[in-house]
Design a protein around this motif. Structure first.
Motif, PDB file in Angstrom:
ATOM      1  N   TYR A  95       0.863  -1.443  -0.035  1.00 47.81           N
ATOM      2  CA  TYR A  95      -0.033  -0.049  -0.033  1.00 47.81           C
ATOM      3  C   TYR A  95       0.950   1.293   0.039  1.00 47.81           C
ATOM      4  CZ  TYR A  95      -4.040  -2.940   0.837  1.00 47.81           C
ATOM      5  OH  TYR A  95      -4.916  -4.071   0.784  1.00 47.81           O
ATOM      6  N   ALA A  96       2.161   1.044   0.700  1.00 47.89           N
ATOM      7  CA  ALA A  96       3.042   2.393   0.443  1.00 47.89           C
ATOM      8  C   ALA A  96       4.403   1.795  -0.089  1.00 47.89           C
ATOM      9  CB  ALA A  96       3.212   2.846   1.822  1.00 47.89           C
ATOM     10  N   THR A  97       5.011   2.738  -0.786  1.00 48.73           N
ATOM     11  CA  THR A  97       6.372   2.298  -1.282  1.00 48.73           C
ATOM     12  C   THR A  97       7.681   2.761  -0.486  1.00 48.73           C
ATOM     13  OG1 THR A  97       6.394   4.420  -2.454  1.00 48.73           O
ATOM     14  CG2 THR A  97       5.356   2.313  -3.660  1.00 48.73           C
ATOM     15  N   GLU A  98       7.302   3.682   0.600  1.00 49.88           N
ATOM     16  CA  GLU A  98       8.408   3.980   1.358  1.00 49.88           C
ATOM     17  C   GLU A  98       7.860   4.618   2.708  1.00 49.88           C
ATOM     18  OE1 GLU A  98      12.177   6.421   0.228  1.00 49.88           O
ATOM     19  OE2 GLU A  98      10.521   7.756   0.416  1.00 49.88           O
ATOM     20  N   ARG A  99       8.681   4.140   3.737  1.00 45.74           N
ATOM     21  CA  ARG A  99       8.548   4.858   5.090  1.00 45.74           C
ATOM     22  C   ARG A  99       9.576   5.326   5.582  1.00 45.74           C
ATOM     23  NH1 ARG A  99      10.047   4.292   9.732  1.00 45.74           N
ATOM     24  NH2 ARG A  99       8.812   4.946  11.596  1.00 45.74           N
ATOM     25  N   LEU A 100       9.375   6.662   6.266  1.00 45.45           N
ATOM     26  CA  LEU A 100      10.557   7.455   6.544  1.00 45.45           C
ATOM     27  C   LEU A 100      10.256   7.790   8.087  1.00 45.45           C
ATOM     28  CD1 LEU A 100      11.433   9.752   3.740  1.00 45.45           C
ATOM     29  CD2 LEU A 100      12.489   7.565   4.474  1.00 45.45           C
ATOM     30  N   ASN A 101      11.292   7.921   9.164  1.00 48.36           N
ATOM     31  CA  ASN A 101      11.127   8.344  10.504  1.00 48.36           C
ATOM     32  C   ASN A 101      11.039   9.747  10.143  1.00 48.36           C
ATOM     33  OD1 ASN A 101      11.263   5.998  11.867  1.00 48.36           O
ATOM     34  ND2 ASN A 101      13.452   6.173  11.988  1.00 48.36           N
ATOM     35  N   VAL A 102      10.116  10.631  10.885  1.00 53.68           N
ATOM     36  CA  VAL A 102      10.069  11.940  10.991  1.00 53.68           C
ATOM     37  C   VAL A 102      10.376  12.544  12.210  1.00 53.68           C
ATOM     38  CG1 VAL A 102       8.312  14.010  10.568  1.00 53.68           C
ATOM     39  CG2 VAL A 102       8.166  11.680   9.011  1.00 53.68           C
ATOM     40  N   MET A 103       9.849  12.135  13.316  1.00 50.40           N
ATOM     41  CA  MET A 103       9.826  12.630  14.766  1.00 50.40           C
ATOM     42  C   MET A 103       9.507  11.629  15.870  1.00 50.40           C
ATOM     43  SD  MET A 103       6.685  15.040  14.363  1.00 50.40           S
ATOM     44  CE  MET A 103       5.065  14.545  14.096  1.00 50.40           C
ATOM     45  N   TYR A 104       9.806  11.963  17.075  1.00 50.70           N
ATOM     46  CA  TYR A 104       9.203  11.201  18.117  1.00 50.70           C
ATOM     47  C   TYR A 104       8.792  11.976  19.287  1.00 50.70           C
ATOM     48  CZ  TYR A 104      13.788  11.946  20.385  1.00 50.70           C
ATOM     49  OH  TYR A 104      14.948  12.642  21.009  1.00 50.70           O
ATOM     50  N   ASN A 105       8.073  11.624  20.076  1.00 48.64           N
ATOM     51  CA  ASN A 105       8.035  12.065  21.431  1.00 48.64           C
ATOM     52  C   ASN A 105       7.661  10.795  22.533  1.00 48.64           C
ATOM     53  OD1 ASN A 105       5.220  11.244  21.130  1.00 48.64           O
ATOM     54  ND2 ASN A 105       4.478  13.694  21.009  1.00 48.64           N
ATOM     55  N   ASP A 106       6.988  11.043  23.339  1.00 53.05           N
ATOM     56  CA  ASP A 106       6.788   9.818  24.242  1.00 53.05           C
ATOM     57  C   ASP A 106       5.381   9.662  24.693  1.00 53.05           C
ATOM     58  OD1 ASP A 106       7.061  11.763  26.161  1.00 53.05           O
ATOM     59  OD2 ASP A 106       8.061  10.696  27.506  1.00 53.05           O
ATOM     60  N   PHE A 107       4.978   8.464  25.278  1.00 52.16           N
ATOM     61  CA  PHE A 107       3.762   8.519  25.840  1.00 52.16           C
ATOM     62  C   PHE A 107       3.953   8.320  27.468  1.00 52.16           C
ATOM     63  CE2 PHE A 107       3.351   5.497  22.356  1.00 52.16           C
ATOM     64  CZ  PHE A 107       2.237   5.921  21.730  1.00 52.16           C
ATOM     65  N   VAL A 108       3.095   8.917  28.164  1.00 49.54           N
ATOM     66  CA  VAL A 108       2.772   9.071  29.610  1.00 49.54           C
ATOM     67  C   VAL A 108       1.658   8.397  30.128  1.00 49.54           C
ATOM     68  CG1 VAL A 108       4.148  11.041  29.808  1.00 49.54           C
ATOM     69  CG2 VAL A 108       1.854  11.313  29.474  1.00 49.54           C
ATOM     70  N   ILE A 109       1.604   8.339  31.450  1.00 48.33           N
ATOM     71  CA  ILE A 109       0.383   7.865  32.358  1.00 48.33           C
ATOM     72  C   ILE A 109      -0.036   8.886  33.263  1.00 48.33           C
ATOM     73  CG2 ILE A 109      -0.819   5.951  33.609  1.00 48.33           C
ATOM     74  CD1 ILE A 109       1.246   4.131  32.741  1.00 48.33           C
ATOM     75  N   VAL A 110      -1.430   9.420  32.855  1.00 46.13           N
ATOM     76  CA  VAL A 110      -2.003  10.405  33.853  1.00 46.13           C
ATOM     77  C   VAL A 110      -2.863   9.673  34.626  1.00 46.13           C
ATOM     78  CG1 VAL A 110      -1.178  12.123  32.114  1.00 46.13           C
ATOM     79  CG2 VAL A 110      -3.563  11.079  32.044  1.00 46.13           C
ATOM     80  N   GLY A 111      -3.405  10.332  35.790  1.00 41.23           N
ATOM     81  CA  GLY A 111      -4.243   9.849  36.617  1.00 41.23           C
ATOM     82  C   GLY A 111      -4.696  10.887  37.817  1.00 41.23           C
ATOM     83  N   PRO A 112      -5.442  10.337  38.690  1.00 40.58           N
ATOM     84  CA  PRO A 112      -5.878  11.179  39.663  1.00 40.58           C
ATOM     85  C   PRO A 112      -4.666  11.624  40.705  1.00 40.58           C
ATOM     86  CG  PRO A 112      -6.949   9.095  40.082  1.00 40.58           C
ATOM     87  CD  PRO A 112      -6.316   9.016  38.598  1.00 40.58           C
ATOM     88  N   SER A 113      -4.821  12.763  40.938  1.00 40.95           N
ATOM     89  CA  SER A 113      -3.611  13.219  41.894  1.00 40.95           C
ATOM     90  C   SER A 113      -3.369  12.426  43.318  1.00 40.95           C
ATOM     91  CB  SER A 113      -3.649  14.549  42.342  1.00 40.95           C
ATOM     92  OG  SER A 113      -4.733  15.070  43.162  1.00 40.95           O
ATOM     93  N   ASP A 114      -4.221  11.926  43.758  1.00 41.09           N
ATOM     94  CA  ASP A 114      -4.140  10.946  44.991  1.00 41.09           C
ATOM     95  C   ASP A 114      -3.527   9.538  44.541  1.00 41.09           C
ATOM     96  OD1 ASP A 114      -6.500   9.893  43.960  1.00 41.09           O
ATOM     97  OD2 ASP A 114      -7.477   9.834  45.765  1.00 41.09           O
ATOM     98  N   ASP A 115      -3.330   9.151  43.419  1.00 39.50           N
ATOM     99  CA  ASP A 115      -2.594   8.084  42.796  1.00 39.50           C
ATOM    100  C   ASP A 115      -3.089   6.793  43.446  1.00 39.50           C
ATOM    101  OD1 ASP A 115      -0.933   6.374  41.351  1.00 39.50           O
ATOM    102  OD2 ASP A 115       0.727   7.190  42.151  1.00 39.50           O
ATOM    103  N   PRO A 116      -4.272   6.345  43.375  1.00 38.14           N
ATOM    104  CA  PRO A 116      -4.899   5.096  44.190  1.00 38.14           C
ATOM    105  C   PRO A 116      -4.187   4.043  43.826  1.00 38.14           C
ATOM    106  CG  PRO A 116      -6.624   5.815  42.653  1.00 38.14           C
ATOM    107  CD  PRO A 116      -5.459   6.925  42.637  1.00 38.14           C
ATOM    108  N   ALA A 117      -3.627   3.782  42.788  1.00 32.81           N
ATOM    109  CA  ALA A 117      -2.869   2.602  42.513  1.00 32.81           C
ATOM    110  C   ALA A 117      -1.550   2.695  42.711  1.00 32.81           C
ATOM    111  CB  ALA A 117      -2.914   2.262  41.072  1.00 32.81           C
ATOM    112  N   GLY A 118      -0.862   3.728  43.121  1.00 32.58           N
ATOM    113  CA  GLY A 118       0.317   4.042  43.468  1.00 32.58           C
ATOM    114  C   GLY A 118       1.411   3.734  42.507  1.00 32.58           C
TER     115      GLY A 118
END
Length: 269
Positions: A95-118
Motif C-alpha cells: 500500500y506504500a512504497t516508502e516509510r521514513l522516520n519523521v519525529m518522536y515524543n513519548d507516552f505518559v500515564i496520567v491519573g488522579p492526583s491521589d494516585d490510588p494505584a500508587g
C-alpha cells in the motif's frame, strides 16, 4: 483569490478535516493522528510548507488504524502516523512504497492526583500497569485502534494483564475526549505527551508516570503506492513527504512548542 480556512467535524466518524481551501487543485489530503492535530503541530508547520511549495494540506485527523484504512482505500494522498510495526506491514502489503522516520515524543500515564494505584514510584511502566490492574483502579482506554491504543494494548500484554472488567473502560474515542472522560471519572489513562501538554481541562488529573524507554513514540511518513492508487496526487504528496524529513521540515517540527515545551523531536535519518 482569497483563501478560506475550513474546519469540518464528522462526528459519526470521529474525523476532523482541517486545512486551507483554494480554487486550484494544489492540495493533498493527509490522513494523520489526532495527537498531531490536537497538539497544534499542523497549525504551526503546514503554513511553512505551503509558503515554500504552494501546496495546501488538508488533514483528516483519526486514529492510526483508521488512517491505515483510509490509505488502503485510496482516500488520502499521504499518511503520517505512529505505529512503526503497522507502518512496516502497510509497506510490505504494497500500500506504500516508502516509510521514513519523521519525529518522536513519548507516552505518559496520567491519573488522579491521589494516585490510588500508587504508580508514581513504579520501577517501570510494566509495574505501573500491573498496579493499576491489581488495584482495579478505573482506567479509560481510547479503544479506537489508534497508535496510542495499540501501544497501550501491547503494554497490558507485556504486563501479563487481561484488561477487562468494570475498572477498564474502552471508549472508542480520540485522545482529547478520552482525557476529558478520564478527568470526569477520576481514572488513569495512557496518552501521548503532546496531547497531554496541550489539554486544557485536566481537573484533578496529573502526570504520574513517564520516562521508561518502552514509552518511546515514533512517527513515520508513508509514501503511498502509485500502482495501487494511480489517481492520487503522488507528485504533490512526495513533496510533503520529502519536506518533512528535509532540514526545513525538521527545523519547523523542532521549533513547535506549547507553553515553552518542545513536543516533537525530529529524527529523520
Amino acid at each position: 483569490m482569497k483563501k478560506a480556512t475550513a474546519l469540518i467535524t464528522a462526528g459519526a466518524l470521529g474525523m476532523t478535516f482541517s486545512g486551507t481551501l483554494m480554487a486550484a487543485d494544489d492540495y493533498i489530503t493527509l490522513a494523520s493522528t489526532t495527537s498531531t492535530e490536537n497538539s497544534g503541530l499542523f497549525d504551526a508547520i503546514i503554513p511553512t510548507f505551503t509558503e515554500e511549495t504552494g501546496i495546501e494540506v488538508r488533514v483528516v485527523a483519526v486514529g492510526t488504524g483508521q488512517a491505515f484504512e483510509i490509505g488502503r482505500r485510496g482516500d488520502a494522498d499521504s499518511l503520517l502516523v505512529h505505529d512503526t510495526a503497522g507502518e512496516e506491514k502497510f509497506v510490505a502489503e504494497g500500500y506504500a512504497t516508502e516509510r521514513l522516520n519523521v519525529m518522536y515524543n513519548d507516552f505518559v500515564i496520567v491519573g488522579p492526583s491521589d494516585d490510588p494505584a500508587g504508580i508514581s514510584d513504579s520501577e517501570n511502566v510494566i509495574e505501573a500497569m500491573q498496579r493499576i490492574a491489581e488495584s482495579e483502579s478505573p482506567f479509560a482506554s481510547r479503544g479506537d485502534d489508534s497508535g496510542t491504543n495499540r501501544a497501550e494494548l501491547r503494554l497490558w500484554e507485556d504486563a501479563g494483564v487481561t484488561a477487562e472488567g468494570e475498572w477498564y473502560r474502552e471508549l472508542g474515542s480520540g485522545m482529547g475526549p478520552t482525557l476529558n472522560t478520564a478527568a470526569g471519572m477520576d481514572a488513569y489513562t495512557f496518552t501521548d505527551r503532546a496531547t497531554w501538554v496541550a489539554f486544557e481541562n485536566p481537573q484533578d488529573l496529573t502526570l504520574l508516570f513517564e520516562g521508561d524507554e518502552a514509552l518511546f513514540n515514533q512517527y513515520g511518513s508513508l509514501l503511498l503506492s502509485e500502482e495501487r492508487h494511480p489517481d492520487l496526487k503522488h507528485d504533490l504528496a512526495a513533496q510533503w513527504h520529502e519536506w518533512l524529513v528535509s532540514e526545513e521540515g525538521q527545523q519547523a517540527i523542532a521549533d513547535f512548542e506549547v507553553d515553552g515545551q518542545q513536543l516533537f523531536f525530529p529524527n529523520a535519518e
